[in-house]
Design a protein around this motif. Structure first.
Motif, PDB file in Angstrom:
ATOM      1  N   ASN A  81      -0.830  16.570  -1.325  1.00 43.73           N
ATOM      2  CA  ASN A  81      -0.241  16.698   0.064  1.00 43.73           C
ATOM      3  C   ASN A  81      -0.519  17.874   0.889  1.00 43.73           C
ATOM      4  N   PRO A  82      -1.841  18.217   1.099  1.00 42.87           N
ATOM      5  CA  PRO A  82      -2.055  19.609   1.676  1.00 42.87           C
ATOM      6  C   PRO A  82      -1.480  19.688   3.034  1.00 42.87           C
ATOM      7  N   ALA A  83      -1.123  21.059   3.290  1.00 43.20           N
ATOM      8  CA  ALA A  83      -0.347  21.206   4.551  1.00 43.20           C
ATOM      9  C   ALA A  83      -1.467  21.557   5.502  1.00 43.20           C
ATOM     10  N   ASN A 126       8.969  23.044   6.805  1.00 47.26           N
ATOM     11  CA  ASN A 126       8.013  23.298   7.943  1.00 47.26           C
ATOM     12  C   ASN A 126       6.609  23.276   7.634  1.00 47.26           C
ATOM     13  N   LEU A 127       6.104  23.058   6.434  1.00 48.36           N
ATOM     14  CA  LEU A 127       4.618  22.756   6.134  1.00 48.36           C
ATOM     15  C   LEU A 127       4.063  21.449   6.053  1.00 48.36           C
ATOM     16  N   LEU A 128       5.165  20.562   6.076  1.00 50.04           N
ATOM     17  CA  LEU A 128       4.864  19.129   6.034  1.00 50.04           C
ATOM     18  C   LEU A 128       4.582  18.594   7.489  1.00 50.04           C
ATOM     19  N   SER A 129       3.492  17.888   7.410  1.00 49.83           N
ATOM     20  CA  SER A 129       3.056  17.014   8.800  1.00 49.83           C
ATOM     21  C   SER A 129       4.109  15.930   8.815  1.00 49.83           C
ATOM     22  N   PRO A 130       4.271  15.389  10.165  1.00 48.93           N
ATOM     23  CA  PRO A 130       5.270  14.181  10.321  1.00 48.93           C
ATOM     24  C   PRO A 130       4.717  12.999   9.226  1.00 48.93           C
ATOM     25  N   ILE A 140       0.837  -1.255  -0.032  1.00 50.68           N
ATOM     26  CA  ILE A 140       0.029  -0.093   0.034  1.00 50.68           C
ATOM     27  C   ILE A 140       0.905   1.451  -0.075  1.00 50.68           C
ATOM     28  N   GLN A 141       1.793   1.254   0.932  1.00 47.42           N
ATOM     29  CA  GLN A 141       2.769   2.356   0.723  1.00 47.42           C
ATOM     30  C   GLN A 141       3.370   2.628  -0.368  1.00 47.42           C
ATOM     31  N   SER A 142       3.914   1.633  -1.250  1.00 48.37           N
ATOM     32  CA  SER A 142       4.575   1.622  -2.276  1.00 48.37           C
ATOM     33  C   SER A 142       3.748   2.067  -3.456  1.00 48.37           C
ATOM     34  N   LEU A 143       2.403   1.928  -3.462  1.00 46.39           N
ATOM     35  CA  LEU A 143       1.432   2.714  -4.471  1.00 46.39           C
ATOM     36  C   LEU A 143       0.896   3.911  -4.091  1.00 46.39           C
ATOM     37  N   GLN A 144       1.303   4.509  -2.925  1.00 46.95           N
ATOM     38  CA  GLN A 144       1.017   6.043  -2.575  1.00 46.95           C
ATOM     39  C   GLN A 144       1.944   6.919  -3.250  1.00 46.95           C
ATOM     40  N   PRO A 145       1.259   7.891  -3.948  1.00 46.28           N
ATOM     41  CA  PRO A 145       1.866   8.895  -4.733  1.00 46.28           C
ATOM     42  C   PRO A 145       3.266   9.234  -4.085  1.00 46.28           C
ATOM     43  N   ARG A 146       4.509   9.465  -4.660  1.00 44.49           N
ATOM     44  CA  ARG A 146       5.759   9.935  -4.270  1.00 44.49           C
ATOM     45  C   ARG A 146       5.807  11.383  -4.731  1.00 44.49           C
ATOM     46  N   THR A 147       6.138  12.281  -3.984  1.00 40.31           N
ATOM     47  CA  THR A 147       6.502  13.527  -4.532  1.00 40.31           C
ATOM     48  C   THR A 147       7.824  14.094  -4.206  1.00 40.31           C
ATOM     49  N   ILE A 148       8.467  14.411  -5.341  1.00 35.97           N
ATOM     50  CA  ILE A 148       9.845  15.192  -4.916  1.00 35.97           C
ATOM     51  C   ILE A 148       9.861  16.525  -5.457  1.00 35.97           C
ATOM     52  N   ILE A 149      10.053  17.682  -4.334  1.00 32.60           N
ATOM     53  CA  ILE A 149      10.017  18.849  -4.707  1.00 32.60           C
ATOM     54  C   ILE A 149      11.498  19.433  -4.903  1.00 32.60           C
ATOM     55  N   LYS A 150      12.057  19.929  -5.679  1.00 39.39           N
ATOM     56  CA  LYS A 150      13.108  20.624  -5.928  1.00 39.39           C
ATOM     57  C   LYS A 150      13.136  21.953  -5.959  1.00 39.39           C
ATOM     58  N   ASN A 168       7.173  11.009   4.822  1.00 38.30           N
ATOM     59  CA  ASN A 168       7.506  10.176   4.033  1.00 38.30           C
ATOM     60  C   ASN A 168       7.042  10.034   2.708  1.00 38.30           C
ATOM     61  N   LEU A 169       6.093  10.965   2.345  1.00 44.27           N
ATOM     62  CA  LEU A 169       5.589  10.976   1.163  1.00 44.27           C
ATOM     63  C   LEU A 169       6.061  12.049   0.153  1.00 44.27           C
ATOM     64  N   VAL A 170       6.738  12.943   0.791  1.00 46.62           N
ATOM     65  CA  VAL A 170       7.303  14.182   0.020  1.00 46.62           C
ATOM     66  C   VAL A 170       8.665  14.367   0.224  1.00 46.62           C
ATOM     67  N   THR A 171       9.517  14.232  -0.532  1.00 48.20           N
ATOM     68  CA  THR A 171      11.123  14.653  -0.460  1.00 48.20           C
ATOM     69  C   THR A 171      11.178  16.001  -0.692  1.00 48.20           C
ATOM     70  N   ILE A 172      12.100  16.830   0.121  1.00 48.51           N
ATOM     71  CA  ILE A 172      12.251  18.113  -0.258  1.00 48.51           C
ATOM     72  C   ILE A 172      13.827  17.974  -0.672  1.00 48.51           C
ATOM     73  N   GLU A 173      14.128  18.690  -1.783  1.00 46.56           N
ATOM     74  CA  GLU A 173      15.556  18.801  -2.378  1.00 46.56           C
ATOM     75  C   GLU A 173      15.830  20.031  -2.607  1.00 46.56           C
TER      76      GLU A 173
END
Length: 261
Positions: free
Chosen positions: A120-122, A63-67, A23-33, A71-76
């Protein structure tokens, strides 16, 4: 039989575990550069609060990501994304979806709009808290106002079970510790940075700086042994600063510091 009965629960546990992983692998993975080009950073700081290591577009998103979203959003961070006159710019990739570039991301509201578009709303509380933190940065030179603003944000975040482990709270505590350090409230500054270090920050972003801050606070409190220990932690967390940390350790030891003192 007994053997079958003892194997069944184990099989069930593995089945459930595999299902959760699937299930976790099927969740959308977002990378924000986030662009780190000087032009984007200049436009961000001129529209918010002045240059600082913790006032960057990347820190805004963290700072806008909840705990639960971390794991669903990566900030680079990344180099120039073009459109420098429209910065700060961020590039978003979601699984196999086409890459999108957002321009003018210079406020908590704009960053929240990007996160919402990424599904992934804040949380509104985080948006409000980050707005107050940004106001505190803008109040540079007025320590009492900064302390008041940060205390209001910290109080709200600490009262929320999930957000009490958020990067926003970590950042606010470290910021208030710096403010209180400048106000010569050394014990309160220590309390804040120790609370911050108790938060499990994803990726360890900012943890090295927090240990360095604790070393500074401990030295000003006259606790040279504590300053030494904090500096050693800093060197461990940020190996790239080992040479600088070594010089700090040598200086502290010349001042008579001993671990455990």
């Amino acid at each position: 039989d007994t053997a079958t009965m003892t194997r069944a629960p184990i099989f069930t546990i593995f089945t459930i575990s595999n299902a959760i992983t699937r299930i976790q692998s099927l969740q959308p993975r977002t990378i924000i550069k986030v662009c780190q080009n000087k032009h984007c950073l200049k436009q961000f700081t001129s529209s918010s609060s002045g240059p600082s290591s913790d006032t960057t577009p990347a820190s805004l998103f963290r700072n806008l990501l909840s705990p639960s979203s971390q794991n669903l959003v990566t900030i680079e961070t990344t180099g120039c994304l073009s459109h420098c006159d429209k910065g700060p710019n961020v590039q978003v990739t979601e699984n196999q979806n086409p890459v999108k570039v957002y321009n003018g991301v210079n406020s908590p509201e704009m960053a929240a709009t990007v996160l919402e578009a990424c599904h992934n709303p804040a949380p509104p509380v985080l948006i409000a808290a980050q707005t107050v933190i940004s106001q505190a940065h803008s109040a540079e030179g007025n320590a009492k106002e900064q302390d008041y603003l940060l205390s209001s944000a910290i109080s709200v975040l600490e009262s929320d079970e999930e957000l009490s482990q958020s990067h926003a709270l970590f950042a606010a505590l470290v910021f208030r510790s710096r403010v209180r350090l400048n106000m010569s409230s050394f014990d309160l500054a220590r309390d804040d940075v120790m609370k911050a270090l108790g938060i499990d920050v994803v990726g360890g972003v900012g943890v090295g700086a927090a240990w360095r801050l604790l070393a500074e606070v401990e030295e000003l409190r006259g606790e040279i042994g504590g300053a030494l220990a904090a500096t050693m932690h800093w060197a461990t967390v940020e190996p790239g600063f080992k040479a600088k940390a070594k010089k700090e350790i040598e200086r502290l030891e010349r001042n008579g510091g001993k671990l455990g003192a």
